[in-house]
Design an enzyme around this catalytic site. Sequence first.
Site, PDB file in Angstrom:
ATOM      1  N   HIS F  17       0.845  -1.191   0.000  1.00 38.92           N
ATOM      2  CA  HIS F  17       0.000   0.000   0.000  1.00 38.92           C
ATOM      3  C   HIS F  17       0.887   1.249   0.000  1.00 38.92           C
ATOM      4  O   HIS F  17       2.105   1.164   0.132  1.00 38.92           O
ATOM      5  CB  HIS F  17      -0.982   0.007   1.185  1.00 38.92           C
ATOM      6  CG  HIS F  17      -0.412   0.460   2.503  1.00 38.92           C
ATOM      7  ND1 HIS F  17      -1.157   1.092   3.465  1.00 38.92           N
ATOM      8  CD2 HIS F  17       0.848   0.349   3.018  1.00 38.92           C
ATOM      9  CE1 HIS F  17      -0.407   1.345   4.514  1.00 38.92           C
ATOM     10  NE2 HIS F  17       0.804   0.924   4.279  1.00 38.92           N
ATOM     11  N   CYS F  36       5.863   6.602   4.171  1.00 41.41           N
ATOM     12  CA  CYS F  36       4.657   5.834   3.823  1.00 41.41           C
ATOM     13  C   CYS F  36       4.017   6.343   2.535  1.00 41.41           C
ATOM     14  O   CYS F  36       3.097   5.715   2.010  1.00 41.41           O
ATOM     15  CB  CYS F  36       3.630   5.898   4.954  1.00 41.41           C
ATOM     16  SG  CYS F  36       4.242   5.200   6.486  1.00 41.41           S
ATOM     17  N   HIS F  42       5.012   0.346  -0.417  1.00 39.59           N
ATOM     18  CA  HIS F  42       5.774  -0.526   0.476  1.00 39.59           C
ATOM     19  C   HIS F  42       4.753  -1.564   0.962  1.00 39.59           C
ATOM     20  O   HIS F  42       3.673  -1.658   0.362  1.00 39.59           O
ATOM     21  CB  HIS F  42       6.392   0.282   1.639  1.00 39.59           C
ATOM     22  CG  HIS F  42       5.398   0.914   2.541  1.00 39.59           C
ATOM     23  ND1 HIS F  42       4.676   2.046   2.190  1.00 39.59           N
ATOM     24  CD2 HIS F  42       4.931   0.578   3.762  1.00 39.59           C
ATOM     25  CE1 HIS F  42       3.849   2.369   3.168  1.00 39.59           C
ATOM     26  NE2 HIS F  42       3.977   1.491   4.132  1.00 39.59           N
ATOM     27  N   HIS F  44       3.262  -4.726   4.130  1.00 37.53           N
ATOM     28  CA  HIS F  44       3.198  -5.237   5.502  1.00 37.53           C
ATOM     29  C   HIS F  44       2.671  -6.669   5.530  1.00 37.53           C
ATOM     30  O   HIS F  44       1.948  -7.101   4.632  1.00 37.53           O
ATOM     31  CB  HIS F  44       2.243  -4.370   6.345  1.00 37.53           C
ATOM     32  CG  HIS F  44       2.677  -2.954   6.510  1.00 37.53           C
ATOM     33  ND1 HIS F  44       3.772  -2.593   7.238  1.00 37.53           N
ATOM     34  CD2 HIS F  44       2.174  -1.789   6.009  1.00 37.53           C
ATOM     35  CE1 HIS F  44       3.918  -1.266   7.210  1.00 37.53           C
ATOM     36  NE2 HIS F  44       2.966  -0.755   6.458  1.00 37.53           N
ATOM     37  N   ASP F  82      -5.234 -10.527   0.444  1.00 41.75           N
ATOM     38  CA  ASP F  82      -3.943 -11.197   0.551  1.00 41.75           C
ATOM     39  C   ASP F  82      -3.153 -11.160  -0.769  1.00 41.75           C
ATOM     40  O   ASP F  82      -3.682 -11.491  -1.829  1.00 41.75           O
ATOM     41  CB  ASP F  82      -4.144 -12.651   0.978  1.00 41.75           C
ATOM     42  CG  ASP F  82      -2.820 -13.308   1.341  1.00 41.75           C
ATOM     43  OD1 ASP F  82      -1.910 -12.618   1.819  1.00 41.75           O
ATOM     44  OD2 ASP F  82      -2.694 -14.535   1.134  1.00 41.75           O
ATOM     45  N   HIS F  83      -1.889 -10.768  -0.661  1.00 45.51           N
ATOM     46  CA  HIS F  83      -0.998 -10.657  -1.825  1.00 45.51           C
ATOM     47  C   HIS F  83      -1.554  -9.671  -2.856  1.00 45.51           C
ATOM     48  O   HIS F  83      -1.409  -9.875  -4.053  1.00 45.51           O
ATOM     49  CB  HIS F  83      -0.706 -12.035  -2.439  1.00 45.51           C
ATOM     50  CG  HIS F  83       0.286 -12.831  -1.647  1.00 45.51           C
ATOM     51  ND1 HIS F  83      -0.046 -13.459  -0.474  1.00 45.51           N
ATOM     52  CD2 HIS F  83       1.619 -13.053  -1.826  1.00 45.51           C
ATOM     53  CE1 HIS F  83       1.028 -14.072   0.017  1.00 45.51           C
ATOM     54  NE2 HIS F  83       2.053 -13.837  -0.777  1.00 45.51           N
ATOM     55  N   GLU F 127      -0.588  -3.561  11.855  1.00 47.23           N
ATOM     56  CA  GLU F 127       0.140  -3.221  10.625  1.00 47.23           C
ATOM     57  C   GLU F 127       1.591  -3.687  10.792  1.00 47.23           C
ATOM     58  O   GLU F 127       2.203  -4.211   9.872  1.00 47.23           O
ATOM     59  CB  GLU F 127       0.080  -1.715  10.397  1.00 47.23           C
ATOM     60  CG  GLU F 127       0.482  -1.321   8.987  1.00 47.23           C
ATOM     61  CD  GLU F 127       0.119   0.129   8.685  1.00 47.23           C
ATOM     62  OE1 GLU F 127      -0.958   0.348   8.106  1.00 47.23           O
ATOM     63  OE2 GLU F 127       0.885   1.028   9.042  1.00 47.23           O
TER      64      GLU F 127
END
Lengths: 138, 138, 138, 138, 138, 138
Positions: F17, F36, F42, F44, F82-83, F127
């Site tokens: 994100h 950010c 980047h 998480h 996810d992913h 996060e």
Amino acid sequence: MTRKVAVFRTAHFNAAHRLNVPQWTDEQNKAYFGLCNNANYHGHNYELEVKVVGAVDEVSGYVIDMKVLKTFIDEEVIEAFDHKNLNLDVPDFASLNPSAENIVWVIWEKLRKRIDNQFELSVRLYETPRNFVEFNGK
Amino acid sequence: MTRKVAVFRTAHFNAAHRLNVPQWTDEQNKAYFGLCNNANYHGHNYELEVKVVGAVDEVSGYVIDMKVLKTFIDEEVIEAFDHKNLNLDVPDFASLNPSAENIVWVIWEKLRKRIDNQFELSVRLYETPRNFVEFNGK
Amino acid sequence: MTRKVAVFRTAHFNAAHRLNVPQWTDEQNKAYFGLCNNANYHGHNYELEVKVVGAVDEVSGYVIDMKVLKTFIDEEVIEAFDHKNLNLDVPDFASLNPSAENIVWVIWEKLRKRIDNQFELSVRLYETPRNFVEFNGK
Amino acid sequence: MTRKVAVFRTAHFNAAHRLNVPQWTDEQNKAYFGLCNNANYHGHNYELEVKVVGAVDEVSGYVIDMKVLKTFIDEEVIEAFDHKNLNLDVPDFASLNPSAENIVWVIWEKLRKRIDNQFELSVRLYETPRNFVEFNGK
Amino acid sequence: MTRKVAVFRTAHFNAAHRLNVPQWTDEQNKAYFGLCNNANYHGHNYELEVKVVGAVDEVSGYVIDMKVLKTFIDEEVIEAFDHKNLNLDVPDFASLNPSAENIVWVIWEKLRKRIDNQFELSVRLYETPRNFVEFNGK
Amino acid sequence: MTRKVAVFRTAHFNAAHRLNVPQWTDEQNKAYFGLCNNANYHGHNYELEVKVVGAVDEVSGYVIDMKVLKTFIDEEVIEAFDHKNLNLDVPDFASLNPSAENIVWVIWEKLRKRIDNQFELSVRLYETPRNFVEFNGK
């Protein structure tokens, strides 16, 4: 230039067991294994850490496909051990005391048959966060 | 067929310490050790991980009785270090700087005397979850 | 439409302390606080968890800027407590026993002064992974 | 009497990446890397564990100054990787697939240049708590 | 000025259990509880978190003496549940299905009898790191 | 006698994100969101903790079937997030900044639609281990 990297994959299973040596008397078993000898079993959340060491493939950047490694662990260990009574439900422990030392050995043997011999294999098993064992085939 | 398995047992103790080299000046100590040199001490929750490697006994399925290993750790380490000031209350550090490297060495020496020489011994000590050390006698 | 979200930020500091009530005799202190009364101090890795509850800003998507919250924690808590002896180096505990209950209260008071009153504040403090406390100002 | 101790220091960085081999077709990449091949990237909280083995200095009680080691990690790894897209923002991965195996190798190379050769160096990288890798230069 | 602080103390026990409702058929039990219905039991490392809320004593700085709280937990929970089969060895579950929801309720009832009513009591029980429950008496 | 118990289930997803407010200039975004705001994203390892509070069924001993709750989480959250790149791949964030505060709100809304209204719902989202948020619908 070949680089050897260790890759680790974790898994977990919940099982009941008791520690008991059939050729010992009840008193001997109780004295040696203490609470772990309880005739009605107790249990653990076993946490498994599988380590595979091998050369990194220069194209894919993988040592071994983690999805394939996960399948080996699921088929060999989780399906056989999860939500089972190790003493009663798992044939490997029909005449083998399911100590952490013996469980990690049995798991190593099962995984060794599935993982190509170009790879070194080591298995760590947490019986609790305070007690754990490791076996690398030697 | 002899299999060698590593068994691990964890323990913890809470202690105060300061890092200081008596033969250095205050300025040298402050420059080198920074906040860890505070004259009034600071402290940690030390987490200990003791690793013993040996052959699995074919009858009991144990490398070493974990209850016995726990007793060695309690008697040699926890009773001596827990809720103590390492610099003032523990004679081992009367003239030895209680860095994590030196603490893990002192612990290894204490446990080595209690654990049979057929077993290899390695000790890991977490000063914080971010800083830790390991010593195996070599 | 206003949504209230709780945001949490963690931090840590390493400190020495002892539990002692000056108006009690040494015997009373030893009987009540046990090992925690050691005259030469012991110590902990304190883990801090700061919880701030407030409305989410509809433009930025933030309750409070975490970088600002981190600065408050660093200035009020970490600079004052990290690598210190709470009894000797921190004026707040000159005449207040540094029990976890009192430390968490002192931290809450320090942070409350910096955080706008539109936000609720709660603080959790881990003295060890097995002992911890929480204070929300009530 | 020289004692060799291993010291460990942890760090973390948050990064985006995708797994992709340019010389393969899209279908081959999707079949091999699955969800990890997502064209728009995904990401991880990478946890790093740097292990340095060396002789304990008899005066200071240190193997290596952890503050210096932390500076090496910050300068070589965190500044280069944290809050970055590994494929797009980090030149090391311009033509190298950022698999965990390749990332840990790149980190090891960067740190090896900064750490004196009297020390052994090993790096462990957690991509998730369930998948991790380790490289020691061999 | 009275401040209310929550204090937490953790403990753990290892136990076997199975989920089963006697008034249901085997098929119903298997369909509803799945692997957790295994007739030979499975097991867990249960992690317990006991929360006691009360006023901080202005002299001692304690809400409740943690050593006393630990004794209550040891006597009421650990001695009764650790290394036991919950279904067979613990009378509380003779006719009560040992789901996490029911175990946490039984533990709360046992502790409530020992802890003075000036204190609020809440109990959290981790069956695994992924499944846990909490009960506060309401 | 009705008892209300909270049950918790965890899950995780790995996503990329960036934080960015379209109506702000690049300079404003960079100044406010710092690292950010990186244009290339980047990522998480998000850890999710879903809490459902309700009455314990007196026959089954369950508040809600955890397997059913897991299915809701998998279908509503894991499959969607996810992913993925939250900004580009998840329609919920097409015009909503994917701050942790906004992500936890979106997850709560998705799960609320699937979970019967007799149950209270609260969602916690990590996060990183150091930054997390919680939303309970108020």
